[in-house]
Design a protein around this motif. Structure first.
Motif, PDB file in Angstrom:
ATOM      1  N   ARG A 149       0.825  -1.205   0.000  1.00 26.39           N
ATOM      2  CA  ARG A 149       0.000   0.000   0.000  1.00 26.39           C
ATOM      3  C   ARG A 149       0.865   1.263   0.000  1.00 26.39           C
ATOM      4  N   PRO A 150       1.807   1.385  -0.943  1.00 27.24           N
ATOM      5  CA  PRO A 150       2.688   2.565  -0.967  1.00 27.24           C
ATOM      6  C   PRO A 150       1.938   3.806  -1.428  1.00 27.24           C
ATOM      7  N   ASP A 151       2.458   4.973  -1.024  1.00 30.41           N
ATOM      8  CA  ASP A 151       1.913   6.188  -1.607  1.00 30.41           C
ATOM      9  C   ASP A 151       2.522   6.380  -2.990  1.00 30.41           C
ATOM     10  N   ARG A 152       2.249   7.492  -3.617  1.00 33.20           N
ATOM     11  CA  ARG A 152       2.680   7.674  -5.007  1.00 33.20           C
ATOM     12  C   ARG A 152       4.183   7.816  -5.155  1.00 33.20           C
ATOM     13  N   LYS A 153       4.870   8.043  -4.051  1.00 32.50           N
ATOM     14  CA  LYS A 153       6.331   8.117  -4.082  1.00 32.50           C
ATOM     15  C   LYS A 153       6.971   6.844  -3.538  1.00 32.50           C
ATOM     16  N   GLY A 154       6.143   5.818  -3.327  1.00 29.65           N
ATOM     17  CA  GLY A 154       6.661   4.534  -2.870  1.00 29.65           C
ATOM     18  C   GLY A 154       6.911   4.459  -1.374  1.00 29.65           C
ATOM     19  N   ARG A 155       6.404   5.423  -0.615  1.00 28.09           N
ATOM     20  CA  ARG A 155       6.657   5.459   0.823  1.00 28.09           C
ATOM     21  C   ARG A 155       5.517   4.796   1.602  1.00 28.09           C
ATOM     22  N   SER A 156       5.806   4.471   2.838  1.00 30.61           N
ATOM     23  CA  SER A 156       4.797   3.930   3.735  1.00 30.61           C
ATOM     24  C   SER A 156       4.202   5.048   4.586  1.00 30.61           C
ATOM     25  N   VAL A 157       2.861   5.100   4.631  1.00 29.30           N
ATOM     26  CA  VAL A 157       2.179   6.046   5.516  1.00 29.30           C
ATOM     27  C   VAL A 157       1.471   5.281   6.635  1.00 29.30           C
ATOM     28  N   PHE A 158       2.016   4.127   6.964  1.00 30.75           N
ATOM     29  CA  PHE A 158       1.439   3.233   7.967  1.00 30.75           C
ATOM     30  C   PHE A 158       1.245   3.939   9.303  1.00 30.75           C
ATOM     31  N   ASP A 159       2.278   4.622   9.767  1.00 29.55           N
ATOM     32  CA  ASP A 159       2.193   5.277  11.076  1.00 29.55           C
ATOM     33  C   ASP A 159       1.149   6.388  11.074  1.00 29.55           C
ATOM     34  N   LYS A 160       1.052   7.110   9.970  1.00 25.99           N
ATOM     35  CA  LYS A 160       0.048   8.168   9.854  1.00 25.99           C
ATOM     36  C   LYS A 160      -1.356   7.577   9.948  1.00 25.99           C
ATOM     37  N   VAL A 161      -1.576   6.474   9.239  1.00 28.35           N
ATOM     38  CA  VAL A 161      -2.911   5.871   9.213  1.00 28.35           C
ATOM     39  C   VAL A 161      -3.278   5.296  10.576  1.00 28.35           C
TER      40      VAL A 161
END
Length: 366
Positions: A149-161
């Motif tokens: 579930r990467p963002d558009r730059k390939g990063r993880s937003v797991f902690d944000k979610v």
């Protein structure tokens, strides 16, 4: 009241929806759907490789003005439940907050399926008006989340979610769910990656966050057929779910799994044959998107299943003039359908083969 969230057949027997259920069972046209899936937008801020709606993303949205009008039309049609879903990410539309207020204020039950990245911006409305919010997580750690579930730059937003989910867990009036889609992918170099080993960890995190339930689902292909998995993988998932039940299941937390996972256990295969030629549930539930109104969410984007254009047409007019029988389930719905059993039940109701016992209204999401 304790109830099975996924028992769609029992939900048919509720007083407020029963007249339209009887009409659908008898093959009569209903005055309006009981439940509507509504895609406010096709935009999404994530770039999930396995997204089943990937080909439909970022192709349009309703204007805020038209979205508000749609809410008014749904209210006028006595719709009982609306699921804000996609398509894209429903909370990405700046008009969604107003829709939550309008529908919730009118007493319509609201479900929200979201990736969770924008919960904070919509927190007050979600906490006050949503009957349930289900967050698509599919991981128990940030690293696995980044892979699937990467963002558009390939990063993880797991902690944000997860942080957003904690905020909602503290403020909510409705239920909060943690959704885990069991996935496996073969990379170009032949490496196989999966998230199945994190089911137990994810369930524990869901419990810690304050979720009301943890739901596990099987993966679909582009045609909505359930993708079959190995015995070892399925056994691993089942063992983890059993351990999660042992550790955390109780009055305030459920460990549930969808009918797709049940179909994997029973090894029924990817095809679910149907011997009826009309989906009567299509008289009770429909899908509204910026690209069109469709007989159901399984046919999102399918021009052969389109019954109207909600951008240019009023919903009551679409419902009055459309043919909800344009899809033949024997031919067009050979995938696993969550409402197949509901269609079989409607046949029994029509034949007088069941004795209806209506309970209280408890969950309109048939």
């Amino acid at each position: 009241m304790t109830f099975d969230r996924l028992d769609l057949v029992s939900k048919l027997y509720q007083p407020s929806g029963w007249p339209r259920v009887l009409d659908a069972a008898a093959g009569r046209r209903t005055t309006g759907p009981l439940v509507v899936d509504l895609d406010p937008t096709t935009f999404c801020d994530l770039a999930c490789p396995e997204c089943i709606s990937g080909k439909l993303l970022n192709q349009g949205r309703f204007t805020p003005e038209r979205l508000a009008e749609l809410a008014e039309e749904l209210i006028s049609m006595s719709v009982r439940g609306v699921v804000l879903i996609g398509g894209g990410e429903p909370l990405a539309h700046r008009g969604t907050r107003q829709v939550l207020r309008m529908l919730g204020g009118a007493g319509i039950a609201i479900g929200v399926v979201t990736n969770g990245t924008m919960i904070k911006q919509n927190l007050d409305e979600l906490a006050e008006y949503a009957s349930w919010v289900r967050v698509s997580m599919d991981a128990g750690t940030s690293d696995t989340y980044r892979k699937f579930r990467p963002d558009r730059k390939g990063r993880s937003v797991f902690d944000k979610v997860t942080g957003n989910m904690r905020l909602l867990a503290e403020a909510k009036k409705g239920a909060l769910g943690y959704s885990f889609l069991v996935m496996t992918r073969r990379e170009p170099d032949g490496t196989v990656i999966s998230n199945h080993h994190e089911v137990l960890e994810a369930a524990g995190l869901a419990h810690d966050i304050g979720c009301d339930y943890f739901e596990t689902k099987a993966m679909f292909d582009d045609g909505h057929h359930v993708i079959q998995v190995s015995e070892d993988l399925l056994r691993s998932v089942d063992d983890q779910l059993a351990e999660a039940e042992r550790r955390w299941a109780g009055d305030s937390f459920e460990v549930i799994n969808s009918s797709t996972l049940t179909s994997l256990r029973s090894r029924v295969g990817a095809i679910q044959p149907k011997d009826y030629h009309r989906c009567q549930v299509a008289e009770l539930r429909t899908l509204i998107t910026p690209s069109g109104v469709y007989v159901c969410s399984y046919h999102r984007g399918n021009s052969q299943a389109k019954i109207g254009d909600a951008v240019t047409e009023r919903l009551p007019d679409i419902w009055e003039n459309s043919d909800r029988g344009i899809i033949d389930p024997t031919r067009d719905c050979r995938f696993h359908c969550a409402r197949h059993r509901s269609n079989l039940e409607l046949e029994k109701i029509a034949e007088g083969a069941v004795t209806p016992e209506l309970g209280p209204d408890y969950d309109p999401f048939i």
